[in-house]
Every structure is written in C-alpha cells, then in structure tokens.
Design a protein around this motif. Structure first.
Motif, PDB file in Angstrom:
ATOM      1  N   PHE A  61      16.915   4.746   7.884  1.00  0.00           N
ATOM      2  CA  PHE A  61      17.491   5.848   8.648  1.00  0.00           C
ATOM      3  C   PHE A  61      16.593   7.080   8.544  1.00  0.00           C
ATOM      4  O   PHE A  61      16.198   7.472   7.447  1.00  0.00           O
ATOM      5  N   ARG A  62      16.285   7.694   9.706  1.00  0.00           N
ATOM      6  CA  ARG A  62      15.366   8.827   9.717  1.00  0.00           C
ATOM      7  C   ARG A  62      15.926   9.979  10.547  1.00  0.00           C
ATOM      8  O   ARG A  62      16.614   9.754  11.542  1.00  0.00           O
ATOM      9  N   VAL A  63      15.584  11.181  10.124  1.00  0.00           N
ATOM     10  CA  VAL A  63      16.024  12.391  10.810  1.00  0.00           C
ATOM     11  C   VAL A  63      14.801  13.255  11.102  1.00  0.00           C
ATOM     12  O   VAL A  63      13.951  13.463  10.229  1.00  0.00           O
ATOM     13  N   PHE A  64      14.727  13.750  12.339  1.00  0.00           N
ATOM     14  CA  PHE A  64      13.635  14.636  12.740  1.00  0.00           C
ATOM     15  C   PHE A  64      14.209  15.982  13.157  1.00  0.00           C
ATOM     16  O   PHE A  64      15.143  16.045  13.967  1.00  0.00           O
ATOM     17  N   LYS A  65      13.665  17.038  12.594  1.00  0.00           N
ATOM     18  CA  LYS A  65      14.073  18.402  12.919  1.00  0.00           C
ATOM     19  C   LYS A  65      12.902  19.094  13.606  1.00  0.00           C
ATOM     20  O   LYS A  65      11.822  19.226  13.027  1.00  0.00           O
TER      21      LYS A  65
ATOM     22  N   ILE B  27       0.860  -1.186   0.000  1.00  0.00           N
ATOM     23  CA  ILE B  27       0.000   0.000   0.000  1.00  0.00           C
ATOM     24  C   ILE B  27       0.893   1.231   0.000  1.00  0.00           C
ATOM     25  O   ILE B  27       2.062   1.177   0.383  1.00  0.00           O
ATOM     26  N   ARG B  28       0.326   2.335  -0.439  1.00  0.00           N
ATOM     27  CA  ARG B  28       1.100   3.573  -0.457  1.00  0.00           C
ATOM     28  C   ARG B  28       0.977   4.285   0.885  1.00  0.00           C
ATOM     29  O   ARG B  28      -0.116   4.452   1.406  1.00  0.00           O
ATOM     30  N   ARG B  29       2.112   4.653   1.393  1.00  0.00           N
ATOM     31  CA  ARG B  29       2.156   5.371   2.666  1.00  0.00           C
ATOM     32  C   ARG B  29       3.463   6.156   2.713  1.00  0.00           C
ATOM     33  O   ARG B  29       4.406   5.854   1.971  1.00  0.00           O
ATOM     34  N   PRO B  30       3.539   7.157   3.577  1.00  0.00           N
ATOM     35  CA  PRO B  30       4.773   7.956   3.641  1.00  0.00           C
ATOM     36  C   PRO B  30       5.974   7.113   4.071  1.00  0.00           C
ATOM     37  O   PRO B  30       5.839   6.190   4.889  1.00  0.00           O
ATOM     38  N   HIS B  31       7.102   7.411   3.503  1.00  0.00           N
ATOM     39  CA  HIS B  31       8.362   6.797   3.944  1.00  0.00           C
ATOM     40  C   HIS B  31       9.322   7.939   4.250  1.00  0.00           C
ATOM     41  O   HIS B  31      10.025   8.445   3.370  1.00  0.00           O
ATOM     42  N   HIS B  32       9.295   8.373   5.488  1.00  0.00           N
ATOM     43  CA  HIS B  32      10.062   9.548   5.896  1.00  0.00           C
ATOM     44  C   HIS B  32      11.471   9.162   6.359  1.00  0.00           C
ATOM     45  O   HIS B  32      11.860   9.427   7.496  1.00  0.00           O
ATOM     46  N   GLY B  33      12.183   8.480   5.479  1.00  0.00           N
ATOM     47  CA  GLY B  33      13.552   8.094   5.781  1.00  0.00           C
ATOM     48  C   GLY B  33      14.284   7.690   4.524  1.00  0.00           C
ATOM     49  O   GLY B  33      13.770   7.799   3.411  1.00  0.00           O
ATOM     50  N   ILE B  34      15.493   7.207   4.710  1.00  0.00           N
ATOM     51  CA  ILE B  34      16.315   6.696   3.619  1.00  0.00           C
ATOM     52  C   ILE B  34      16.650   5.249   3.925  1.00  0.00           C
ATOM     53  O   ILE B  34      17.098   4.921   5.027  1.00  0.00           O
ATOM     54  N   ASP B  35      16.418   4.364   2.960  1.00  0.00           N
ATOM     55  CA  ASP B  35      16.798   2.963   3.115  1.00  0.00           C
ATOM     56  C   ASP B  35      18.161   2.746   2.454  1.00  0.00           C
ATOM     57  O   ASP B  35      18.330   2.991   1.250  1.00  0.00           O
ATOM     58  N   TYR B  36      19.126   2.299   3.259  1.00  0.00           N
ATOM     59  CA  TYR B  36      20.450   1.965   2.746  1.00  0.00           C
ATOM     60  C   TYR B  36      20.566   0.445   2.691  1.00  0.00           C
ATOM     61  O   TYR B  36      20.641  -0.206   3.734  1.00  0.00           O
ATOM     62  N   ALA B  37      20.576  -0.122   1.488  1.00  0.00           N
ATOM     63  CA  ALA B  37      20.734  -1.565   1.343  1.00  0.00           C
ATOM     64  C   ALA B  37      22.182  -1.932   1.624  1.00  0.00           C
ATOM     65  O   ALA B  37      23.108  -1.330   1.090  1.00  0.00           O
ATOM     66  N   ALA B  38      22.356  -2.920   2.492  1.00  0.00           N
ATOM     67  CA  ALA B  38      23.704  -3.350   2.866  1.00  0.00           C
ATOM     68  C   ALA B  38      23.620  -4.745   3.464  1.00  0.00           C
ATOM     69  O   ALA B  38      22.565  -5.147   3.970  1.00  0.00           O
TER      70      ALA B  38
END
Length: 425
Positions: free
Chosen positions: A373-377, A284-295
């Motif tokens: 990984f997520r950042v909140f300001k 489903i579509r939903r917000p993704h408020h981060g960056i996914d780093y594949a490793a």
C-alpha cells in the motif's frame, strides 16, 4: 273483630315490637372513610404474571422442543405431531405470505404446543428463524400463521482492558464480547493505528449489549469510549447533531477523518516505509515507499478515502494487479499485488471511503500474499503511517456548549472505570 283476629294482632305486636326496638338500639360501630392510608394498610394479593414462551402461556400446554434434522421438512414435523395431510396443505398456504418454508434450516429450533388433555392435539407450532424472528402456526379454531419478533433487551455495560498482544485476544481474556473489538476498530479507524498496537495500550468503553432470552446477540450502541494508544488518550463520544449520530473527541472534532488509518482489517505489517530495503525477491537494496500488510489471499481491501480510480491494471515485473485512486489535488493511493478486483471497480469509477475495491493476493514480484500500500502527497511518496488527515464535520459552534455539557458526565464515567491487570487470566 273476632277473638281469633284479635289474638293474631296481639301476637304480632308482641313479636314485632321487641325486634324493632333491638334494631333501633343496636350498638353502632364507627365507620372509617376510605383514604390512601387505609388503602395502604389493606393486604394486596399480587397475581403473578403468566410465564410466556413466544407469547403463549406455558402452563396451558404440553410443550416439546426440538431442532430441525437433516433432510427434515415442515411436512415431516407436522406428520410426526399427528397432523393430517389436508391440514398440512392448509398450513403451507397460510405460511407462504410470511415465510418461505423451503428456507427452513437444519439445526434451527422449533417448539410444539400440545393441549393438556389426553388427546394431546397440536395447538401451536413455532419455528425460530434466527435469534429474534420466529413463525407461529396456530391450529386452534381456524388455522393462521404469523411472524413475530422476540423482545430485544439492552443492557448497559462497561468494558476495559490492557492489551498484551491484540485487541481481539484482550477481549477474550477479559470475557468481553469479541464483537466489541470490531466496533472499536470502526470508531477509532481514523485515529488509532490498529496494525501498530503496542503492549500496554488500553481501552475503556460504555456500551449496550443486546440480549434475547438472556443470550447475547451482539453489540448495540456505543455511548462513549477512550483508547490509550502510544501514550495518548483518544476519546469518542456518541453525539447527535442535526438528527445524525457521530463520534466526536472531547474538543468536538469528528473522529471521521479524510482517510482510514489502513485499507484492510486484522492483519500485520510485514514491511514498513523505507528508503533502503532489502528486496525479498531481487536481494538488492532499493527504496520501499509503502507499507506491506501481510494477510491471507482473498482478504478484502478497502479504499482509504473518497476518490476516483485513475488506474486498474497489471504490472508483471512489479506490482501485479494494482489500483490507483486519486482522492483530491494532494493525495493519491496505490494498492498492489491484488488477487483480484471488486465488482464494478474500473478506471474512471468513483469510490467511497471504506468501499471494497479488491482482494489481497501475491501477483507480480511477490514472495507471498500481502498488500503493498502506497500514498503519494503532491506526487511524492509519503509514509502511510504518518498521514495526519484533518478531521471533518466538527461540532457546530452554536452547539458546542450543549456538547460540552453532554460529554462531561460521560468522560467522568470513563475515567473512573478501573483498568484490569494486563496479565492473562
């Protein structure tokens, strides 16, 4: 006076007088004073320096080189070299203060120095601990053992490259020590997004490479560098202020920012910051408020900046193992889907920028190993790739004139380095 004595006197006068006359009247050759000019005209015979191996003259010994074999011990090597057991016991006792013989490694080289006579007695034994350190056992006169270090030579080098795929690949394509890629990623960690490197980005660098016996053992000091990324040049100059070396840009701003550009190394971005992303599991579509780093699972994850751990927990239907760090009154970061936590990371613990906090995993609602990984300001999610953290510790105003004079020739040298073709060799 008798006739005999008179005869002897006459003969003496006849012989001596001509000799004295010749000595007094011999031709005199002019003598030249010794001056710098006359010294320069003299033939100088240069005595060549002796060839040394581990500080020992090569031409004074019969030399045999080998490597430690599997299940081979120090005693085995000495026995094969003709050394008896009592002497071996003494050698082991002499070595103890400088090296633990149990740490001899398979494949490490050793050298035997024998006398040049027909007896072929072992005079010296040398074991190479690594590229620089070695142990010498001398059996001449009395037995002694000591540890020494090979001379490390600095060679000033320049390197440049245009990136096709990755920084590491570019290094190998242009026969540059790939360890330089790690050094550059550390220097520009706060200014260049190494997970967003684009084709055509390029770099130039002045640096020292370290050599022992003509073999490279690593990268030394980086003097200056410039990284062209997304249409902008980022300069770095190694400058000493208050007895400490830091990297500054051409304006004297420190390249060390409040945050790292990314919390892990050598990976790729599999999903970016979005207000409407198709979730790979829920579909489903939903917000993704981060960056996914594949490793890969187990890849180290580092704190983006100094701060305090305010949460270290597990979220079953979401982030899995996660850590939340509060850096200041403005910024908070979150690290999700971790395989595990680093030792000592607990709620309430303080962490430093770049400190290991956990490992990439696939816990929680995840289709594969990655770091979310997520950042909140100020409590609101922001795109981690768009954080423009202010620099810290710029060059002091009273040192700015000296700094400008220092970097001017370095910048000119960097700009003059030609870029190679972006095509593979």
């Amino acid at each position: 006076m008798t006739k005999k004595k008179l005869f002897i006197l006459v003969v003496a006068i006849v012989v001596i007088v001509p000799v004295v006359f010749l000595l007094l009247n011999r031709p005199k050759h002019p003598t030249s004073p010794v001056t710098e000019e006359t010294l320069d005209s003299l033939e100088v015979i240069e005595i060549p320096e002796p060839e040394l191996l581990y500080g020992l003259p090569v031409d004074s010994f019969q030399i045999e080189e080998s490597k430690v074999k599997r299940n081979q011990f120090l005693a085995d090597i000495f026995l094969k070299a003709g050394v008896d057991y009592p002497t071996i016991n003494t050698i082991v006792e002499k070595i103890k203060p400088v090296f633990d013989v149990r740490k001899i490694k398979v494949g490490n080289p050793y050298t035997l120095f024998y006398g040049t006579d027909s007896l072929k007695q072992l005079k010296h034994f040398v074991y190479a601990i690594d590229n620089t350190d070695y142990i010498v056992v001398s059996l001449e006169d009395s037995i002694r053992a000591y540890r020494d270090v090979k001379e490390i030579r600095n060679e000033l080098k320049t390197a440049a490259g245009v990136i096709n795929s990755s920084l590491w690949v570019t290094m190998t394509e242009h026969d540059i020590n790939p360890l330089l890629a790690i050094e550059l990623s550390e220097i520009f960690a706060w200014t260049v997004d190494f997970f967003g490197i684009e084709k055509g980005d390029n770099f130039k660098v002045y640096y020292d490479e370290l050599y022992v016996d003509s073999v490279s053992i690593g990268i030394g000091k980086i003097h200056s560098a410039v990284f062209h990324h997304r249409g902008k040049d980022y300069y770095a100059f190694n400058y000493i202020e208050d007895s400490l070396a830091h990297f500054f840009d051409e304006e004297g701003q420190s390249l060390r920012k409040a945050f790292l550009k990314a919390p892990l190394k050598f990976s790729r971005i599999s999903s970016r910051f979005s207000n409407s992303r198709l979730h790979p599991v829920l579909k489903i579509r939903r917000p993704h408020h981060g960056i996914d780093y594949a490793a890969p699972t187990g890849t180290p994850v580092y704190a983006l900046g100094d701060g305090r751990v305010i949460a270290r927990a597990y979220q079953k239907r979401g982030g899995g193992n996660y850590i939340k760090i509060k850096h200041n009154s403005v910024y908070t970061t979150v690290y999700m889907h971790l395989h595990g936590f680093a030792k000592g990371i607990t709620k309430g613990s303080h962490v430093r920028q770049g400190q290991l906090i956990g490992y990439v995993g696939s816990t929680g609602l995840s289709t594969g190993p990655h770091l979310d990984f997520r950042v909140f300001k100020n409590g609101k999610p922001v795109d981690p790739l768009r954080i423009d953290a202010p620099p810290v510790n710029p060059v002091k105003e009273e040192n700015m004139e000296a700094f400008k004079s220092f970097i001017q020739p370095l910048k000119e040298q960097l700009d003059a380095i030609p870029l190679p073709s972006a095509e593979k060799k």
